[in-house]
Motif scaffolding. Structure first.
Motif, mmCIF file in Angstrom:
data_model
loop_
_atom_site.group_PDB
_atom_site.id
_atom_site.type_symbol
_atom_site.label_atom_id
_atom_site.label_comp_id
_atom_site.label_asym_id
_atom_site.label_seq_id
_atom_site.Cartn_x
_atom_site.Cartn_y
_atom_site.Cartn_z
ATOM 1 N N THR A 78 0.829 -1.215 0.000
ATOM 2 C CA THR A 78 0.000 0.000 0.000
ATOM 3 C C THR A 78 0.854 1.251 0.000
ATOM 4 O OG1 THR A 78 -1.726 -1.172 1.240
ATOM 5 C CG2 THR A 78 -1.829 1.237 1.221
ATOM 6 N N ALA A 148 -0.470 5.311 5.380
ATOM 7 C CA ALA A 148 -1.320 5.173 4.197
ATOM 8 C C ALA A 148 -2.433 6.223 4.205
ATOM 9 C CB ALA A 148 -1.920 3.770 4.146
ATOM 10 N N SER A 181 -7.078 3.514 3.266
ATOM 11 C CA SER A 181 -5.833 3.242 3.985
ATOM 12 C C SER A 181 -5.783 1.854 4.611
ATOM 13 C CB SER A 181 -5.633 4.283 5.087
ATOM 14 O OG SER A 181 -6.659 4.179 6.067
ATOM 15 N N GLY A 182 -6.943 1.259 4.877
ATOM 16 C CA GLY A 182 -6.981 -0.028 5.555
ATOM 17 C C GLY A 182 -7.289 0.095 7.030
ATOM 18 N N PHE A 245 -6.448 3.664 -6.321
ATOM 19 C CA PHE A 245 -6.684 2.226 -6.272
ATOM 20 C C PHE A 245 -7.845 1.851 -7.200
ATOM 21 C CE2 PHE A 245 -4.890 3.409 -2.156
ATOM 22 C CZ PHE A 245 -3.900 2.458 -1.982
ATOM 23 N N TYR A 249 -9.364 -1.305 -0.216
ATOM 24 C CA TYR A 249 -8.544 -2.322 0.446
ATOM 25 C C TYR A 249 -9.178 -2.621 1.807
ATOM 26 C CZ TYR A 249 -4.612 -4.123 3.193
ATOM 27 O OH TYR A 249 -3.828 -4.874 4.015
#
Length: 250
Positions: A78, A148, A181-182, A245, A249
């Motif tokens: 990432t 991220a 960002s997750g 992206f 994610y």
């Protein structure tokens, strides 16, 4: 009893320590004990110990933060992807062209570690770059999510010249950063909220909540209701925008 007092020169004298390190070690241990118990420590000495302890701790945190940052720039898919995308957008100031003329390198000096007074793990400044709060980072993976998140802000600012005092601009970037960002993936949210975490629409609820909290910190925002209103107004277009992206994610 009438025993005579022996002459001083006839007494066994204490032997000096083997080396200076044993003295320093003993003194450090004694000061630590005094600090924790408060016994035999003056106010000035306690203040000095606290200052020394904070300095050592901050140096340790700083070193770990930069080690994590460098590791993530090399191995986190990432972070590597976001660095490449930012570099391609801003080849004049924040990146340098490689010798082969085809690739661009992200300027890692734009990511700094420092102590933060507020309860936050990172931040982004359009002129200075990304700040990682070394005293708030729990581990390498927490730093990965934080980095991220801030890199999405960096990307947005580079591509669209975000007006960060404009609440709609700010809210849109916060929605994208929390989503991409997750930091709102299932395990992260479950770890934060435990049994209070809802599986159904959990990702969206997390993104909305975190975006609202961030917008509330904007000086142009009046209160929580104002922040929630702004987030709702831009939600559909910004949540569905996953650039750079292809998908979210999780």
């Amino acid at each position: 009893m009438n025993e005579e007092i022996p002459a001083a020169e006839t007494l066994d004298k204490p032997q000096p320590p083997a080396d200076e390190s044993s003295i320093r070690g003993f003194q450090w241990w004694r000061r630590t004990f005094q600090y924790n118990t408060g016994i035999g420590l003056t106010g000035t000495e306690k203040d000095q110990y606290e200052n020394d302890y904070k300095y050592v701790l901050q140096r340790k945190q700083c070193n770990e933060c930069y080690q994590y940052r460098d590791w993530l720039l090399k191995y986190s898919p990432t972070v590597i992807f976001m660095a490449q995308q930012i570099a391609r957008l801003n080849t004049s100031s924040d990146s340098t062209k490689e010798s082969n003329g085809s690739e661009y390198k992200f300027d890692e000096s734009k990511i700094i570690c420092d102590v933060c007074p507020e309860w936050r793990s990172g931040g982004f400044h359009p002129e200075l770059g990304i700040l990682l709060c070394q005293n708030r980072i729990r581990d390498k993976w927490h730093l990965e999510d934080t980095l991220a998140h801030e890199m999405v802000h960096y990307y947005d600012n580079t591509r669209w010249s975000v007006d960060w005092l404009n609440l709609r601009h700010h809210a849109c970037s916060e929605i994208r950063a929390s989503s991409l960002s997750g930091e709102c993936r299932f395990m992260q949210e479950f770890a934060r909220r435990g049994l209070g975490f809802k599986v159904s629409n959990g990702h969206q609820e997390c993104v909305r909540r975190r975006a609202t909290l961030s917008v509330m910190g904007n000086p142009s925002c009046k209160d929580q209701k104002h922040a929630e209103k702004i987030v709702s107004e831009v939600w559909d277009s910004c949540f569905s925008d996953t650039r750079p992206f292809e998908e979210i994610y999780r």
